[in-house]
Design a protein around this motif. Sequence first.
Motif, PDB file in Angstrom:
ATOM      1  N   UNK A   1      -5.380  -6.062  27.080  1.00  0.00           N
ATOM      2  CA  UNK A   1      -5.431  -5.829  25.637  1.00  0.00           C
ATOM      3  C   UNK A   1      -5.391  -4.327  25.376  1.00  0.00           C
ATOM      4  N   UNK A   2      -4.896  -3.912  24.194  1.00  0.00           N
ATOM      5  CA  UNK A   2      -4.883  -2.495  23.850  1.00  0.00           C
ATOM      6  C   UNK A   2      -6.258  -2.029  23.394  1.00  0.00           C
ATOM      7  N   UNK A   3      -6.400  -0.728  23.201  1.00  0.00           N
ATOM      8  CA  UNK A   3      -7.628  -0.198  22.617  1.00  0.00           C
ATOM      9  C   UNK A   3      -7.807  -0.769  21.210  1.00  0.00           C
ATOM     10  N   UNK A   4      -9.045  -0.871  20.729  1.00  0.00           N
ATOM     11  CA  UNK A   4      -9.295  -1.422  19.392  1.00  0.00           C
ATOM     12  C   UNK A   4      -8.908  -0.419  18.294  1.00  0.00           C
ATOM     13  N   UNK A   5      -7.676  -0.508  17.828  1.00  0.00           N
ATOM     14  CA  UNK A   5      -7.104   0.502  16.944  1.00  0.00           C
ATOM     15  C   UNK A   5      -7.311   0.231  15.450  1.00  0.00           C
ATOM     16  N   UNK A   6      -7.674  -0.995  15.062  1.00  0.00           N
ATOM     17  CA  UNK A   6      -7.759  -1.347  13.642  1.00  0.00           C
ATOM     18  C   UNK A   6      -9.209  -1.440  13.184  1.00  0.00           C
ATOM     19  N   UNK A   7      -9.617  -0.655  12.179  1.00  0.00           N
ATOM     20  CA  UNK A   7     -11.006  -0.708  11.714  1.00  0.00           C
ATOM     21  C   UNK A   7     -11.310  -1.987  10.936  1.00  0.00           C
ATOM     22  N   UNK A   8     -12.546  -2.453  11.076  1.00  0.00           N
ATOM     23  CA  UNK A   8     -13.023  -3.598  10.308  1.00  0.00           C
ATOM     24  C   UNK A   8     -13.472  -3.118   8.938  1.00  0.00           C
ATOM     25  N   UNK A   9     -13.022  -3.808   7.882  1.00  0.00           N
ATOM     26  CA  UNK A   9     -13.400  -3.408   6.526  1.00  0.00           C
ATOM     27  C   UNK A   9     -14.405  -4.369   5.900  1.00  0.00           C
ATOM     28  N   UNK A  10     -14.565  -5.557   6.471  1.00  0.00           N
ATOM     29  CA  UNK A  10     -15.631  -6.465   6.051  1.00  0.00           C
ATOM     30  C   UNK A  10     -15.915  -7.432   7.193  1.00  0.00           C
ATOM     31  N   UNK A  11     -17.151  -7.927   7.223  1.00  0.00           N
ATOM     32  CA  UNK A  11     -17.556  -8.801   8.315  1.00  0.00           C
ATOM     33  C   UNK A  11     -18.299  -8.040   9.397  1.00  0.00           C
ATOM     34  N   UNK A  12     -18.558  -8.728  10.507  1.00  0.00           N
ATOM     35  CA  UNK A  12     -19.332  -8.112  11.579  1.00  0.00           C
ATOM     36  C   UNK A  12     -18.948  -8.745  12.910  1.00  0.00           C
ATOM     37  N   UNK A  13     -18.779  -7.903  13.917  1.00  0.00           N
ATOM     38  CA  UNK A  13     -18.452  -8.359  15.264  1.00  0.00           C
ATOM     39  C   UNK A  13     -19.514  -7.852  16.232  1.00  0.00           C
ATOM     40  N   UNK A  14     -19.904  -8.696  17.173  1.00  0.00           N
ATOM     41  CA  UNK A  14     -20.942  -8.340  18.133  1.00  0.00           C
ATOM     42  C   UNK A  14     -20.421  -8.503  19.552  1.00  0.00           C
ATOM     43  N   UNK A  15     -20.647  -7.475  20.354  1.00  0.00           N
ATOM     44  CA  UNK A  15     -20.339  -7.535  21.783  1.00  0.00           C
ATOM     45  C   UNK A  15     -21.649  -7.557  22.549  1.00  0.00           C
ATOM     46  N   UNK A  16     -21.862  -8.611  23.317  1.00  0.00           N
ATOM     47  CA  UNK A  16     -23.015  -8.669  24.214  1.00  0.00           C
ATOM     48  C   UNK A  16     -22.480  -8.428  25.625  1.00  0.00           C
ATOM     49  N   UNK A  17     -22.775  -7.273  26.217  1.00  0.00           N
ATOM     50  CA  UNK A  17     -22.167  -6.933  27.505  1.00  0.00           C
ATOM     51  C   UNK A  17     -22.791  -7.695  28.664  1.00  0.00           C
ATOM     52  N   UNK A  18     -22.037  -7.797  29.732  1.00  0.00           N
ATOM     53  CA  UNK A  18     -22.535  -8.427  30.937  1.00  0.00           C
ATOM     54  C   UNK A  18     -21.793  -7.853  32.147  1.00  0.00           C
ATOM     55  N   UNK A  19     -22.475  -7.748  33.252  1.00  0.00           N
ATOM     56  CA  UNK A  19     -21.845  -7.223  34.476  1.00  0.00           C
ATOM     57  C   UNK A  19     -20.955  -8.283  35.107  1.00  0.00           C
ATOM     58  N   UNK A  20     -20.003  -7.837  35.930  1.00  0.00           N
ATOM     59  CA  UNK A  20     -19.158  -8.773  36.638  1.00  0.00           C
ATOM     60  C   UNK A  20     -19.997  -9.618  37.583  1.00  0.00           C
ATOM     61  N   UNK A  21     -19.658 -10.899  37.662  1.00  0.00           N
ATOM     62  CA  UNK A  21     -20.390 -11.821  38.516  1.00  0.00           C
ATOM     63  C   UNK A  21     -20.114 -11.534  39.993  1.00  0.00           C
ATOM     64  N   UNK A  22     -21.090 -11.773  40.856  1.00  0.00           N
ATOM     65  CA  UNK A  22     -20.836 -11.610  42.298  1.00  0.00           C
ATOM     66  C   UNK A  22     -19.843 -12.669  42.778  1.00  0.00           C
ATOM     67  N   UNK A  23     -19.155 -12.376  43.851  1.00  0.00           N
ATOM     68  CA  UNK A  23     -18.216 -13.323  44.419  1.00  0.00           C
ATOM     69  C   UNK A  23     -18.956 -14.574  44.877  1.00  0.00           C
ATOM     70  N   UNK A  24     -18.347 -15.737  44.741  1.00  0.00           N
ATOM     71  CA  UNK A  24     -19.011 -16.969  45.182  1.00  0.00           C
ATOM     72  C   UNK A  24     -19.184 -16.990  46.696  1.00  0.00           C
ATOM     73  N   UNK A  25     -20.134 -17.782  47.165  1.00  0.00           N
ATOM     74  CA  UNK A  25     -20.382 -17.890  48.599  1.00  0.00           C
ATOM     75  C   UNK A  25     -19.118 -18.315  49.330  1.00  0.00           C
ATOM     76  N   UNK A  26     -18.796 -17.606  50.388  1.00  0.00           N
ATOM     77  CA  UNK A  26     -17.596 -17.917  51.140  1.00  0.00           C
ATOM     78  C   UNK A  26     -16.331 -17.290  50.592  1.00  0.00           C
ATOM     79  N   UNK A  27     -16.470 -16.532  49.466  1.00  0.00           N
ATOM     80  CA  UNK A  27     -15.300 -15.903  48.870  1.00  0.00           C
ATOM     81  C   UNK A  27     -14.324 -16.920  48.329  1.00  0.00           C
ATOM     82  N   UNK A  28     -13.045 -16.499  48.213  1.00  0.00           N
ATOM     83  CA  UNK A  28     -12.022 -17.407  47.706  1.00  0.00           C
ATOM     84  C   UNK A  28     -11.560 -18.344  48.817  1.00  0.00           C
TER      85      UNK A  28
END
Length: 223
Positions: free
Chosen positions: A196-223
């Motif tokens: 996705x591109x950088x967030x270039x368009x400003x919001x003029x009404x409403x509300x957006x929430x980002x709840x961050x999270x770290x990348x998950x560890x690889x599953x047991x045994x890998x792929x």
Amino acid sequence: MSAFFTVTRSKVSGALAAAAVLLVAAGIGAGSSPAAAGAAPDSLEAGRGTASAQAKVSGSARISFVYSPDDDIRFTFDAEAAPFTRPLPGLPKGLPTDARGTVRISHHVAGSDHAVTSEAAVDCLVTGDRTASFTAVITRADPEVADTVGQRRGFSVLDGGSPRHPDRVGFSWGVVNVDDTDPGRPVEGKVGTCMAPAPFAPVISGDLTVRPGELAPMPAGGQ
């Protein structure tokens, strides 16, 4: 006639500027990392959970798009991380950025009698503090843009958190994602998962929430 997703319908057959004016609107699980193991950064403590939370993007907003300033363009996002849940050829356990959820898009062109809408199923999400990039595949679209069904779209969100720093949205078909593989004729490029591109368009009404999270560890045994 709506300009919604025009870039896809025209295959960018005109100049880039003309296409841009016509087109519009159409983490993850907890892991061991410095942010997760130690004290969370101040920006994460300010009402946005901790870095160990499951990544999520939610909310509805109307944006301002510079090339269609009089149009009413709205997004509703409900995207949540679901690591290693979408198997792929050669990746039987999927990816740490796998996600689920729904994106809804509405574009009312100034002077027209109705809004053109579309819905998409989220397949990838990655976050970083107040920002998120995610993708979704179109599952339903109004007749004017029915040819977009099955196509992946990229989105980004900046959770600004204050009137002085408004939320922002980016979308892959706005003013970016052009490929030149066809000599002499630019075409719309393919969107890969979480692209996705950088967030270039400003919001003029409403509300957006980002709840961050770290990348998950690889599953047991890998792929």
